[in-house]
Design a protein around this motif. Structure first.
Motif, PDB file in Angstrom:
ATOM      1  N   GLY A 383      46.870 -49.236 113.196  1.00 26.29           N
ATOM      2  CA  GLY A 383      47.459 -50.141 112.228  1.00 26.29           C
ATOM      3  C   GLY A 383      47.346 -49.627 110.811  1.00 26.29           C
ATOM      4  N   GLU A 384      48.112 -50.270 109.904  1.00 31.34           N
ATOM      5  CA  GLU A 384      48.155 -49.807 108.526  1.00 31.34           C
ATOM      6  C   GLU A 384      48.616 -50.922 107.599  1.00 31.34           C
ATOM      7  N   VAL A 385      48.413 -50.706 106.306  1.00 36.40           N
ATOM      8  CA  VAL A 385      48.953 -51.598 105.285  1.00 36.40           C
ATOM      9  C   VAL A 385      50.470 -51.470 105.286  1.00 36.40           C
ATOM     10  N   ILE A 386      51.180 -52.600 105.172  1.00 39.73           N
ATOM     11  CA  ILE A 386      52.638 -52.584 105.230  1.00 39.73           C
ATOM     12  C   ILE A 386      53.231 -53.207 103.977  1.00 39.73           C
ATOM     13  N   ASP A 387      54.503 -52.882 103.721  1.00 37.71           N
ATOM     14  CA  ASP A 387      55.243 -53.449 102.588  1.00 37.71           C
ATOM     15  C   ASP A 387      56.203 -54.552 103.016  1.00 37.71           C
TER      16      ASP A 387
END
Length: 447
Positions: A383-387
């Motif tokens: 997972g990751e930070v998203i915009d």
């Protein structure tokens, strides 16, 4: 045995019974207990049978659901201003109720909200265009319990306690005039949108606890994939954190900041944080060497910390403390807890991740696909930070509309738990979201 909203013994649903039993002191409110039952029968934004109509009603009331599906707020906020309210999302037929394209602002007292999902989202709005809703925020509210909810894709904070900074002339008046006695328990606050429609630009935030808020409790929550604020405690805040999991914070995890720019002309108030048995795990976006707790600004923080675990992606220890500003703020170590921790079951930090992932979020016996995705990715180190919400799927989910009557005799109305111990839509075993190929392989029919 677990304890319910008012500390009563409860049966643990089999779907998440593998998590360790929890216990906590009596809550600061009973919400709408003892009041009339109001049934939500419509998914409309407002009008007869809607959630908005129910929360706007006066007097003690318990809001139950006879319909499942999505309540589309159309880039608006559900404002709750009438006190003595319980919103019991656990009563909805499967797959539960999700608020989309909006958020909740709580502006009153004596409220319990449980087992609701809020997915705010950018909804196609241009970057920095001004759409900046929180998924949930209390606004000068008090005596509140926010328990077992899922807050995703906020444009500002996912889960916060806010209000005016200075109301009156004394510190006691300041504290009375803003949010106080707020319990956040077993919630999922994930994937705050970063470079999106917030007018300030990057704004992927977990939780903001505004200046002078007191009696703030975070117990067994999960923050995941937020750039910072997991949580951010502002000047003079008094908070307690027990057995929370923070995964993949980018630039900051827990941090404290009394900003002189905001307190000009007012005497500084020392903040207080008690943190016991919390876990911070770095993810794919986490800055190298990120500490568990960081200090900014000019005000001091009195701090009691015990058994807090911070590790990088490979399990190597990270620092417990750091700072982000060459300012006068000091960390003042305390020898004993600064908030009462009696009555809590406190797990060793090494047991927290397994336990909390099994139980946090809305309807853990009947999870939504996006909750499953986020929780599985935490367990897998993904997972990751998203915009934008479309980076992790098709956007807002299509949620099936089902209907079932609410039968009062089947529920303990004091705790809003089913007398049978079985919740609507309860599932046995692991809840996974499988591709057709994976599903076939589980059944032994794959190639």
């Amino acid at each position: 045995m677990t304890l319910g909203l008012a500390g009563a013994p409860l049966t643990v649903p089999a779907a998440f019974a593998q998590s360790a039993p929890i216990a906590h002191p009596a809550d600061p409110t009973r919400g709408g207990a003892g009041g009339r039952i109001i049934r939500v029968t419509s998914l409309a934004k407002q009008g007869p049978g809607s959630l908005a109509e129910a929360v706007n009603a006066k007097g003690p009331r318990i809001v139950v659901f006879e319909v499942s599906g999505a309540i589309d707020l159309g880039r608006d906020t559900l404002s709750i201003t009438e006190p003595y309210l319980t919103i019991a999302g656990q009563t909805a037929p499967s797959p539960g109720v999700t608020i989309i394209r909006g958020g909740i602002d709580l502006k009153t007292h004596d409220v319990i909200i449980s087992h609701m999902r809020v997915m705010t989202g950018a909804d196609g709005q241009a970057k920095r265009s001004g759409w900046e809703a929180d998924a949930f925020s209390s606004v000068a509210a008090h005596n509140v319990v926010i328990e077992h909810n899922s807050f995703l894709w906020a444009l500002d904070e996912n889960m916060s306690a806010s209000g005016p900074r200075f109301t009156g002339r004394t510190v006691a008046e300041w504290r009375k005039g803003t949010s106080h006695n707020i319990v956040f328990r077993e919630n999922l606050a994930a994937e705050g949108l970063a470079d999106s429609s917030h007018p300030k630009g990057e704004h992927s935030k977990g939780s903001l606890i505004h200046d002078n808020a007191t009696g703030i409790v975070f117990y067994r929550n999960v923050w995941a994939h937020n750039v910072e604020r997991a949580p951010l405690l502002k000047g003079g805040v008094q908070a307690l954190m027990i057995n929370n999991l923070i995964y993949n914070p980018q630039h900051r995890a827990v941090h404290y900041n009394l900003m002189n720019l905001e307190w000009t002309g007012q005497p500084y108030v020392t903040g207080e944080l008690t943190a016991v048995g919390n876990v911070m795990r770095a993810g794919n976006d986490t800055d190298e060497g990120l500490p568990f707790l960081m200090l900014g600004g000019d005000g001091d923080l009195a701090y009691y910390g015990r058994d807090n675990r911070a590790v990088d992606r490979h399990g190597k220890p990270l620092p417990q403390f750091g700072r982000y500003g060459e300012t006068k703020a000091r960390l003042l170590p305390a020898k004993a807890p600064l908030a009462a921790i009696g009555g809590y079951r406190v797990l060793p930090s090494g047991d927290v991740e397994t336990s909390v992932l099994a139980s946090a979020g809305a309807r853990p016996w009947d999870r939504a696909p996006d909750d499953i995705r986020v929780l599985f990715f935490i367990a897998e180190g993904r997972g990751e930070v998203i915009d934008d919400e479309h980076e992790v799927g098709p956007g807002y989910p299509a949620i099936k509309e089902n209907r079932a009557p609410f039968v009062e005799a089947d529920w303990d109305l004091a705790t809003m738990k089913p007398k049978s111990g079985r919740y609507p839509g309860q599932k046995a075993g692991a809840q996974e979201t499988l591709s057709p190929r994976d599903a076939a392989s589980r059944q032994g029919t794959g190639k």
